[in-house]
Design a protein around this motif. Sequence first.
Motif, PDB file in Angstrom:
ATOM      1  N   VAL A   5       0.857  -1.187   0.000  1.00 26.66           N
ATOM      2  CA  VAL A   5       0.000   0.000   0.000  1.00 26.66           C
ATOM      3  C   VAL A   5       0.893   1.237   0.000  1.00 26.66           C
ATOM      4  O   VAL A   5       1.609   1.490   0.969  1.00 26.66           O
ATOM      5  CB  VAL A   5      -0.927   0.023   1.231  1.00 26.66           C
ATOM      6  CG1 VAL A   5      -1.869   1.231   1.152  1.00 26.66           C
ATOM      7  CG2 VAL A   5      -1.722  -1.273   1.341  1.00 26.66           C
ATOM      8  N   ASP A   6       0.872   1.997  -1.083  1.00 24.66           N
ATOM      9  CA  ASP A   6       1.704   3.192  -1.209  1.00 24.66           C
ATOM     10  C   ASP A   6       0.839   4.436  -1.363  1.00 24.66           C
ATOM     11  O   ASP A   6      -0.342   4.359  -1.710  1.00 24.66           O
ATOM     12  CB  ASP A   6       2.634   3.070  -2.420  1.00 24.66           C
ATOM     13  CG  ASP A   6       3.717   2.036  -2.216  1.00 24.66           C
ATOM     14  OD1 ASP A   6       4.416   2.105  -1.183  1.00 24.66           O
ATOM     15  OD2 ASP A   6       3.872   1.155  -3.088  1.00 24.66           O
ATOM     16  N   ALA A  10      -0.792  11.312   4.738  1.00 29.52           N
ATOM     17  CA  ALA A  10      -2.184  11.626   5.093  1.00 29.52           C
ATOM     18  C   ALA A  10      -3.185  11.272   4.002  1.00 29.52           C
ATOM     19  O   ALA A  10      -4.301  11.783   3.989  1.00 29.52           O
ATOM     20  CB  ALA A  10      -2.326  13.096   5.496  1.00 29.52           C
ATOM     21  N   SER A  11      -2.804  10.382   3.100  1.00 36.04           N
ATOM     22  CA  SER A  11      -3.744   9.939   2.065  1.00 36.04           C
ATOM     23  C   SER A  11      -4.718   8.896   2.607  1.00 36.04           C
ATOM     24  O   SER A  11      -5.736   8.614   1.977  1.00 36.04           O
ATOM     25  CB  SER A  11      -2.979   9.344   0.878  1.00 36.04           C
ATOM     26  OG  SER A  11      -2.196   8.234   1.288  1.00 36.04           O
ATOM     27  N   GLY A  12      -4.389   8.335   3.759  1.00 37.92           N
ATOM     28  CA  GLY A  12      -5.213   7.285   4.344  1.00 37.92           C
ATOM     29  C   GLY A  12      -4.606   5.908   4.188  1.00 37.92           C
ATOM     30  O   GLY A  12      -5.207   4.911   4.578  1.00 37.92           O
ATOM     31  N   LYS A  13      -3.398   5.831   3.641  1.00 36.13           N
ATOM     32  CA  LYS A  13      -2.798   4.515   3.358  1.00 36.13           C
ATOM     33  C   LYS A  13      -2.542   3.707   4.629  1.00 36.13           C
ATOM     34  O   LYS A  13      -2.723   2.497   4.642  1.00 36.13           O
ATOM     35  CB  LYS A  13      -1.510   4.667   2.559  1.00 36.13           C
ATOM     36  CG  LYS A  13      -0.369   5.363   3.272  1.00 36.13           C
ATOM     37  CD  LYS A  13       0.849   5.473   2.370  1.00 36.13           C
ATOM     38  CE  LYS A  13       2.012   6.130   3.105  1.00 36.13           C
ATOM     39  NZ  LYS A  13       1.712   7.521   3.492  1.00 36.13           N
ATOM     40  N   GLY A  14      -2.125   4.376   5.705  1.00 33.98           N
ATOM     41  CA  GLY A  14      -1.837   3.659   6.943  1.00 33.98           C
ATOM     42  C   GLY A  14      -3.096   3.064   7.554  1.00 33.98           C
ATOM     43  O   GLY A  14      -3.099   1.904   7.988  1.00 33.98           O
ATOM     44  N   THR A  15      -4.159   3.852   7.589  1.00 30.69           N
ATOM     45  CA  THR A  15      -5.430   3.373   8.127  1.00 30.69           C
ATOM     46  C   THR A  15      -5.963   2.222   7.287  1.00 30.69           C
ATOM     47  O   THR A  15      -6.451   1.215   7.818  1.00 30.69           O
ATOM     48  CB  THR A  15      -6.461   4.522   8.150  1.00 30.69           C
ATOM     49  OG1 THR A  15      -5.940   5.592   8.952  1.00 30.69           O
ATOM     50  CG2 THR A  15      -7.784   4.057   8.715  1.00 30.69           C
ATOM     51  N   LEU A  16      -5.855   2.345   5.968  1.00 32.38           N
ATOM     52  CA  LEU A  16      -6.321   1.271   5.080  1.00 32.38           C
ATOM     53  C   LEU A  16      -5.475   0.016   5.234  1.00 32.38           C
ATOM     54  O   LEU A  16      -6.007  -1.099   5.265  1.00 32.38           O
ATOM     55  CB  LEU A  16      -6.295   1.740   3.627  1.00 32.38           C
ATOM     56  CG  LEU A  16      -7.397   2.715   3.221  1.00 32.38           C
ATOM     57  CD1 LEU A  16      -7.196   3.153   1.787  1.00 32.38           C
ATOM     58  CD2 LEU A  16      -8.771   2.072   3.390  1.00 32.38           C
ATOM     59  N   ALA A  17      -4.166   0.188   5.335  1.00 35.20           N
ATOM     60  CA  ALA A  17      -3.289  -0.969   5.486  1.00 35.20           C
ATOM     61  C   ALA A  17      -3.603  -1.714   6.782  1.00 35.20           C
ATOM     62  O   ALA A  17      -3.646  -2.946   6.817  1.00 35.20           O
ATOM     63  CB  ALA A  17      -1.831  -0.531   5.454  1.00 35.20           C
ATOM     64  N   GLY A 107       2.750 -16.689   5.857  1.00 39.16           N
ATOM     65  CA  GLY A 107       1.399 -16.161   5.750  1.00 39.16           C
ATOM     66  C   GLY A 107       1.306 -14.845   5.024  1.00 39.16           C
ATOM     67  O   GLY A 107       0.256 -14.482   4.520  1.00 39.16           O
ATOM     68  N   GLY A 108       2.421 -14.095   4.988  1.00 40.92           N
ATOM     69  CA  GLY A 108       2.422 -12.817   4.297  1.00 40.92           C
ATOM     70  C   GLY A 108       2.224 -11.643   5.239  1.00 40.92           C
ATOM     71  O   GLY A 108       2.262 -11.784   6.467  1.00 40.92           O
ATOM     72  N   ALA A 109       1.988 -10.466   4.678  1.00 41.27           N
ATOM     73  CA  ALA A 109       1.868  -9.251   5.478  1.00 41.27           C
ATOM     74  C   ALA A 109       1.319  -8.126   4.619  1.00 41.27           C
ATOM     75  O   ALA A 109       1.254  -8.220   3.396  1.00 41.27           O
ATOM     76  CB  ALA A 109       3.234  -8.863   6.048  1.00 41.27           C
ATOM     77  N   VAL A 110       0.958  -7.045   5.302  1.00 40.13           N
ATOM     78  CA  VAL A 110       0.554  -5.801   4.643  1.00 40.13           C
ATOM     79  C   VAL A 110       1.580  -4.742   5.023  1.00 40.13           C
ATOM     80  O   VAL A 110       1.845  -4.529   6.206  1.00 40.13           O
ATOM     81  CB  VAL A 110      -0.848  -5.347   5.083  1.00 40.13           C
ATOM     82  CG1 VAL A 110      -1.246  -4.064   4.353  1.00 40.13           C
ATOM     83  CG2 VAL A 110      -1.882  -6.434   4.858  1.00 40.13           C
ATOM     84  N   LEU A 111       2.167  -4.095   4.034  1.00 39.95           N
ATOM     85  CA  LEU A 111       3.133  -3.031   4.283  1.00 39.95           C
ATOM     86  C   LEU A 111       2.641  -1.757   3.616  1.00 39.95           C
ATOM     87  O   LEU A 111       2.156  -1.802   2.477  1.00 39.95           O
ATOM     88  CB  LEU A 111       4.509  -3.374   3.726  1.00 39.95           C
ATOM     89  CG  LEU A 111       5.327  -4.463   4.438  1.00 39.95           C
ATOM     90  CD1 LEU A 111       4.855  -5.851   4.009  1.00 39.95           C
ATOM     91  CD2 LEU A 111       6.810  -4.307   4.125  1.00 39.95           C
ATOM     92  N   ALA A 195     -13.629   3.678   2.165  1.00 38.44           N
ATOM     93  CA  ALA A 195     -12.311   3.438   1.571  1.00 38.44           C
ATOM     94  C   ALA A 195     -11.864   2.000   1.817  1.00 38.44           C
ATOM     95  O   ALA A 195     -11.309   1.348   0.915  1.00 38.44           O
ATOM     96  CB  ALA A 195     -11.287   4.417   2.152  1.00 38.44           C
ATOM     97  N   LEU A 196     -12.118   1.495   3.022  1.00 38.44           N
ATOM     98  CA  LEU A 196     -11.716   0.120   3.325  1.00 38.44           C
ATOM     99  C   LEU A 196     -12.524  -0.879   2.496  1.00 38.44           C
ATOM    100  O   LEU A 196     -11.972  -1.865   1.986  1.00 38.44           O
ATOM    101  CB  LEU A 196     -11.874  -0.169   4.815  1.00 38.44           C
ATOM    102  CG  LEU A 196     -11.443  -1.577   5.263  1.00 38.44           C
ATOM    103  CD1 LEU A 196      -9.992  -1.845   4.882  1.00 38.44           C
ATOM    104  CD2 LEU A 196     -11.641  -1.741   6.766  1.00 38.44           C
ATOM    105  N   ARG A 197     -13.807  -0.624   2.328  1.00 41.11           N
ATOM    106  CA  ARG A 197     -14.619  -1.517   1.490  1.00 41.11           C
ATOM    107  C   ARG A 197     -14.071  -1.539   0.068  1.00 41.11           C
ATOM    108  O   ARG A 197     -13.992  -2.608  -0.566  1.00 41.11           O
ATOM    109  CB  ARG A 197     -16.089  -1.065   1.490  1.00 41.11           C
ATOM    110  CG  ARG A 197     -16.841  -1.356   2.764  1.00 41.11           C
ATOM    111  CD  ARG A 197     -18.350  -1.235   2.559  1.00 41.11           C
ATOM    112  NE  ARG A 197     -18.749   0.116   2.157  1.00 41.11           N
ATOM    113  CZ  ARG A 197     -19.057   1.094   3.011  1.00 41.11           C
ATOM    114  NH1 ARG A 197     -18.989   0.884   4.307  1.00 41.11           N
ATOM    115  NH2 ARG A 197     -19.427   2.279   2.556  1.00 41.11           N
TER     116      ARG A 197
END
Length: 216
Positions: A5-6, A10-17, A107-111, A195-197
């Motif tokens: 997730v790039d 403040a684009s919301g990427k951290g909250t979405l990740a 299992g992987g990860a979200v970055l 955004a999350l949906r």
Amino acid sequence: MIIAVDGPAASGKGTLAHGLARHYGLRHLDTGLLYRAVGLAVRDAADTPQFEARAIAAARALDAAHLTDLEALTSAEASVLASKVAVIGDVRQAMRQYQRDFARQPGGAVLDGRDIGTVICPDADVKLFIEADSKARMERRARQFEAKGLPVDRYALYHQIEERDARDRANPHGGFYRAADAHLLDTTRLDIEAALRAAVAIVDGVMAGKAASKGA
């Protein structure tokens, strides 16, 4: 499954990740915290000739224990310092292996960050590039500071965000651009839930397409 997730500050990427990690049962790494931690570690040398050498040493010594003070790491000062250490090639090199090891855990990860899909995990299963206009990002960051009881100069904050974007895009050691196979998600007019949906729908669609192609 590795999800990259790039996007800009403040684009919301951290909250979405974070939301994606929770949804899929994966671990999450906010890679920006790594650079913020390094910046804070050398803030007393910010305007000295020793800044670069000390930043490199701090990056090489970084571990998970340096990522626990979220109040300090999410401050405006940490954001400015992060952009200054992030342009140092040896700092970025030290961070890369840490991030890649995290991504490749079982299992992987979200970055989330600025160069996950382009530099850190170019082979990620799903890549998202999150955007929002500068005014919306300024307002989000201002509300975060106000929620902590901190005074906010919106004019100065807007220009800090614009300057940060310019530094990130001009960074010769970075990869801050949308990867060719990244899915664009503009969050300017979306709340967190919407955004999350949208992000989950993108991930589910990509993974379903890959499963179908393997079964064909």
